[in-house]
Design a protein around this motif. Structure first.
Motif, mmCIF file in Angstrom:
data_model
loop_
_atom_site.group_PDB
_atom_site.id
_atom_site.type_symbol
_atom_site.label_atom_id
_atom_site.label_comp_id
_atom_site.label_asym_id
_atom_site.label_seq_id
_atom_site.Cartn_x
_atom_site.Cartn_y
_atom_site.Cartn_z
ATOM 1 N N LYS A 201 15.122 -33.489 -15.358
ATOM 2 C CA LYS A 201 15.190 -32.693 -16.583
ATOM 3 C C LYS A 201 15.969 -33.416 -17.680
ATOM 4 O O LYS A 201 15.742 -33.168 -18.872
ATOM 5 C CB LYS A 201 15.804 -31.321 -16.289
ATOM 6 N N GLU A 202 16.872 -34.288 -17.282
ATOM 7 C CA GLU A 202 17.589 -35.078 -18.282
ATOM 8 C C GLU A 202 16.617 -35.953 -19.070
ATOM 9 O O GLU A 202 16.789 -36.178 -20.276
ATOM 10 C CB GLU A 202 18.646 -35.954 -17.603
ATOM 11 N N ALA A 203 15.585 -36.427 -18.384
ATOM 12 C CA ALA A 203 14.589 -37.271 -19.054
ATOM 13 C C ALA A 203 13.653 -36.455 -19.926
ATOM 14 O O ALA A 203 13.172 -36.938 -20.964
ATOM 15 C CB ALA A 203 13.780 -38.041 -18.014
ATOM 16 N N ALA A 204 13.400 -35.195 -19.531
ATOM 17 C CA ALA A 204 12.483 -34.337 -20.290
ATOM 18 C C ALA A 204 12.916 -32.888 -20.151
ATOM 19 O O ALA A 204 12.347 -32.134 -19.358
ATOM 20 C CB ALA A 204 11.049 -34.523 -19.787
ATOM 21 N N PRO A 205 13.945 -32.469 -20.907
ATOM 22 C CA PRO A 205 14.430 -31.084 -20.809
ATOM 23 C C PRO A 205 13.337 -30.088 -21.203
ATOM 24 O O PRO A 205 12.693 -30.247 -22.244
ATOM 25 C CB PRO A 205 15.590 -31.046 -21.818
ATOM 26 N N GLY A 206 13.133 -29.085 -20.357
ATOM 27 C CA GLY A 206 12.138 -28.066 -20.639
ATOM 28 C C GLY A 206 12.775 -26.811 -21.205
ATOM 29 O O GLY A 206 13.992 -26.734 -21.389
#
Length: 400
Positions: A201-206
């Motif tokens: 999620k750090e790479a792509a927070p939703g």
């Protein structure tokens, strides 16, 4: 105590409609009593409602599970001691306040109200599946456990496809007879899983709780990977197990009290009062609010010394006859809103608004859609969780 035998904690709860005999004996004392705990030492057990609220609201009693003297009720002590960062349940001031404030907005009444349509949709879908399966089902498997699991997974952004993994490890953590190394291994597996999830999620927070926390903390310059993993651990663990057991026990209460059930069916406006009474009556998590004294303190006439462990027994506090008239009677119209089933003070349960919403929706929907619901076996044959830190029932066979 008036008996010569010293009480021991924890105590197995074997009947959903009566407190254990040892709880009764301890609550008959004038104040806190000393009890033996699994590490061979002793801790104070607080049984009265007034004393319980006093301890839980007093900063001289620490929630820090790393402090010497903290009273763990499982073999091996703290099962989370390997975690690099403590979760908020183990924090004291001044760390606890900012950590709780960072996430409390996710559990306000307004926020939970916005989630109610989705909770209703999940509830209806699960009941659809129950009805499609035939005239008999295990309510735990088909409704009680999947409903809060689905809700907390969606809220946090945890894939529900992994629910068997985290539910299985959670069971090992809350089972009191789980060995020390098995418990630590279960804790490590959950933490590793959530660590990988937070990294992704750090790479792509939703648009979920964890994603929003990452974005917010980065903007404030306070982001801490390990701290977020610890928060996720706590919310995932607490977010499904307690509510699942309350759904099962609450349904059992409704089925075993048809006169009171009929009043709720006739007027769903009574449901919230009924839920408060169920929470008081069952108090499924009765010893989680343990503390350790950091100073010498007097509670209920007992001189508690710095370093003494203190177990706040929520069950007996919620059955205190000085506060609740005829506490052994389940009265779904009582509306016992001053119970301590969600704790009290700074550490009062963060997710209580979510739990109330889930319980209200599931009970109202279940009674409306399956009005002929009844037990498929006797209460005596139900497999209760007598060896768990969260009381409940393993299976609840129902028919209609």
């Amino acid at each position: 105590m008036t008996t010569t035998e010293q009480p021991r904690m924890p105590v197995a709860r074997t009947c959903p409609f009566a407190q254990p005999e040892q709880y009764t004996r301890m609550s008959e004392e004038q104040g806190p009593v000393r009890a033996a705990i699994p590490n061979g030492k002793q801790a104070w057990v607080v049984t009265r409602h007034e004393d319980a609220r006093s301890v839980l609201n007093d900063r001289r009693f620490s929630s820090d599970r790393l402090k010497p003297g903290f009273p763990f009720l499982v073999e091996g002590g703290n099962p989370f001691r390997r975690n690099p960062k403590p979760s908020m349940i183990s924090m004291d001031a001044p760390d606890h306040g900012p950590t709780r404030k960072a996430v409390v907005g996710e559990f306000t009444v307004k926020r939970i109200t916005s989630l109610r349509p989705r909770i209703q949709e999940i509830t209806d879908s699960l009941i659809d599946d129950m009805l499609a399966a035939g005239g008999e089902a295990d309510l735990v498997e088909m409704l009680s456990l999947p409903l809060p699991s689905l809700v907390i997974c969606e809220l946090l952004g945890v894939p529900y496809a992994d629910h068997e993994f985290f539910q299985g490890n959670t069971k090992m953590l809350v089972k009191q007879s789980t060995g020390e190394y098995e418990r630590l291994a279960a804790s490590d597996r959950l933490r590793d899983y959530l660590g990988d999830l937070v990294t992704a999620k750090e790479a792509a927070p939703g648009d979920d709780l964890l994603g929003r926390q990452i974005v917010k903390a980065r903007a404030e310059g306070t982001f801490d990977h390990d701290a977020l993993v610890s928060m996720a651990f706590l919310l995932l663990l607490a977010g499904h197990e307690t509510t699942a057991n309350m759904i099962s026990l609450g349904t059992l209460a409704l089925l075993e009290n048809p006169d009171q059930r009929a009043k709720i069916e006739a007027d769903p406006g009574r449901t919230l009062d009924a839920i408060e009474e169920m929470l008081r009556y069952f108090t499924v998590v009765d010893t989680v609010t343990s503390r350790v004294a950091t100073e010498d303190v007097e509670v209920g006439g007992a001189a508690i010394s710095a370093g003494d462990g203190v177990i706040v027994l929520g069950y007996t506090a919620n059955w205190d006859p000085a506060v609740f008239e005829a506490p052994e009677r389940l009265d779904l119209e009582r509306g016992a809103r001053h119970h301590v089933a969600f704790g009290f003070g700074p550490h009062q349960c963060l997710g209580q608004n979510l739990a109330r919403a889930e319980l209200q929706i599931v009970f109202d929907t279940l009674l409306r859609r399956i009005p002929t619901l009844k037990l498929a076996t006797s209460v005596e044959e139900l497999p209760f969780k007598t060896d768990s830190a969260v009381y409940g029932v393993h299976r609840l066979p129902v028919t209609w």
